[in-house]
Design a protein around this motif. Structure first.
Motif, PDB file in Angstrom:
ATOM      1  N   VAL A 137       0.854  -1.121  -0.074  1.00  0.00           N
ATOM      2  CA  VAL A 137       0.134  -0.263   0.183  1.00  0.00           C
ATOM      3  C   VAL A 137       0.839   1.166  -0.115  1.00  0.00           C
ATOM      4  O   VAL A 137       2.087   1.271   0.654  1.00  0.00           O
ATOM      5  CB  VAL A 137      -0.888  -0.208   1.121  1.00  0.00           C
ATOM      6  N   GLY A 190       0.879   5.882  -0.796  1.00  0.00           N
ATOM      7  CA  GLY A 190       0.184   7.010  -1.356  1.00  0.00           C
ATOM      8  C   GLY A 190       1.056   8.288  -1.142  1.00  0.00           C
ATOM      9  O   GLY A 190       2.025   8.320  -0.535  1.00  0.00           O
ATOM     10  N   GLU A 210      -4.921   5.030   3.073  1.00  0.00           N
ATOM     11  CA  GLU A 210      -4.289   4.326   1.977  1.00  0.00           C
ATOM     12  C   GLU A 210      -4.714   2.926   2.483  1.00  0.00           C
ATOM     13  O   GLU A 210      -4.955   1.965   1.435  1.00  0.00           O
ATOM     14  CB  GLU A 210      -3.156   4.726   1.708  1.00  0.00           C
ATOM     15  N   GLU A 267      -8.253   2.147   1.652  1.00  0.00           N
ATOM     16  CA  GLU A 267      -8.770   2.165   0.233  1.00  0.00           C
ATOM     17  C   GLU A 267      -7.858   0.960  -0.493  1.00  0.00           C
ATOM     18  O   GLU A 267      -8.758   0.599  -1.248  1.00  0.00           O
ATOM     19  CB  GLU A 267      -8.037   3.521  -0.201  1.00  0.00           C
ATOM     20  N   GLU A 268      -6.716   0.795  -0.520  1.00  0.00           N
ATOM     21  CA  GLU A 268      -6.110  -0.146  -1.143  1.00  0.00           C
ATOM     22  C   GLU A 268      -6.156  -1.561  -0.825  1.00  0.00           C
ATOM     23  O   GLU A 268      -5.951  -2.438  -1.700  1.00  0.00           O
ATOM     24  CB  GLU A 268      -4.757   0.253  -1.537  1.00  0.00           C
ATOM     25  N   ALA A 269      -6.209  -1.790   0.618  1.00  0.00           N
ATOM     26  CA  ALA A 269      -6.164  -3.040   1.135  1.00  0.00           C
ATOM     27  C   ALA A 269      -7.239  -3.596   1.640  1.00  0.00           C
ATOM     28  O   ALA A 269      -7.727  -4.694   2.221  1.00  0.00           O
ATOM     29  CB  ALA A 269      -4.917  -3.503   2.162  1.00  0.00           C
ATOM     30  N   LEU A 272     -11.259   3.634  -4.368  1.00  0.00           N
ATOM     31  CA  LEU A 272      -9.928   3.992  -5.119  1.00  0.00           C
ATOM     32  C   LEU A 272     -10.086   5.383  -5.835  1.00  0.00           C
ATOM     33  O   LEU A 272     -11.190   5.780  -6.264  1.00  0.00           O
ATOM     34  CB  LEU A 272      -9.705   2.847  -5.954  1.00  0.00           C
ATOM     35  N   GLU A 287      -6.215   4.622 -10.291  1.00  0.00           N
ATOM     36  CA  GLU A 287      -5.527   3.303  -9.650  1.00  0.00           C
ATOM     37  C   GLU A 287      -6.214   1.961  -9.934  1.00  0.00           C
ATOM     38  O   GLU A 287      -7.636   2.043 -10.245  1.00  0.00           O
ATOM     39  CB  GLU A 287      -5.850   3.517  -7.942  1.00  0.00           C
ATOM     40  N   TYR A 288      -5.581   0.971  -9.877  1.00  0.00           N
ATOM     41  CA  TYR A 288      -5.929  -0.266 -10.266  1.00  0.00           C
ATOM     42  C   TYR A 288      -5.145  -1.053  -9.475  1.00  0.00           C
ATOM     43  O   TYR A 288      -4.019  -1.173  -9.277  1.00  0.00           O
ATOM     44  CB  TYR A 288      -5.643  -0.517 -11.695  1.00  0.00           C
ATOM     45  N   VAL A 289      -5.973  -1.643  -8.429  1.00  0.00           N
ATOM     46  CA  VAL A 289      -5.486  -2.386  -7.251  1.00  0.00           C
ATOM     47  C   VAL A 289      -6.099  -3.882  -7.347  1.00  0.00           C
ATOM     48  O   VAL A 289      -7.227  -4.029  -7.260  1.00  0.00           O
ATOM     49  CB  VAL A 289      -5.563  -1.750  -5.959  1.00  0.00           C
ATOM     50  N   TYR A 322      -5.530  -6.934  -4.569  1.00  0.00           N
ATOM     51  CA  TYR A 322      -4.695  -7.313  -3.570  1.00  0.00           C
ATOM     52  C   TYR A 322      -4.886  -8.816  -3.103  1.00  0.00           C
ATOM     53  O   TYR A 322      -5.641  -9.790  -3.512  1.00  0.00           O
ATOM     54  CB  TYR A 322      -5.307  -6.533  -2.327  1.00  0.00           C
TER      55      TYR A 322
END
Length: 132
Positions: free
Chosen positions: A7, A9, A25, A28-30, A75, A79-81, A83
């Motif tokens: 993660v 940011g 972050e 948002e990302e995980a 997101l 962003e393209y995440v 996990y």
């Protein structure tokens, strides 16, 4: 090519602190909420400079006691995440040494592995496998 990483940011005006930015972050990302955020550098507030000419820096944390975020932040548009959970410490180490992570993620991974070992996580795994 998309590399595995951690993660990450930026800190901007909407954040009250570096830690708050890291927590946002993480959500948002995980899709996680951390109980504790352990700084991975010993110079609080300073971070690690991106390069010798930069004024911006990396502030790295180890998120501990994480739980699923019931309402994760959305997101950002760009962003393209994707996990992955359950990656072992040995797998992280292999990804780093095989050059499968970008420099900031590799550095964070090495600092986190050192911190976890310092906290006894590496020894606990070795003792468990020895006792079997």
């Amino acid at each position: 090519m998309i590399l595995p990483g951690f993660v990450a940011g930026f800190v901007d005006n909407k954040h009250k602190s570096v830690e708050e930015a890291a927590r946002m972050e993480l959500s948002e990302e995980a899709h996680l909420v951390a109980g504790r955020m352990l700084p991975l550098t010993t110079a609080p507030g300073r971070g690690i400079f991106r390069d010798k000419y930069a004024i911006d820096s990396f502030h790295m944390f180890l998120a501990m006691d994480c739980e699923e975020d019931a309402s994760p932040r959305a997101l950002d548009r760009e962003e393209y995440v994707q996990y992955t959970r359950g990656v072992s410490l040995d797998e992280v180490r292999q990804l780093i040494y095989q050059g499968q992570m970008n420099t900031p993620s590799a550095l964070l991974g090495m600092l986190a592995l050192d911190k976890l070992q310092e906290m006894g996580f590496g020894q606990a795994r070795q003792e468990t496998s020895t006792n079997k």
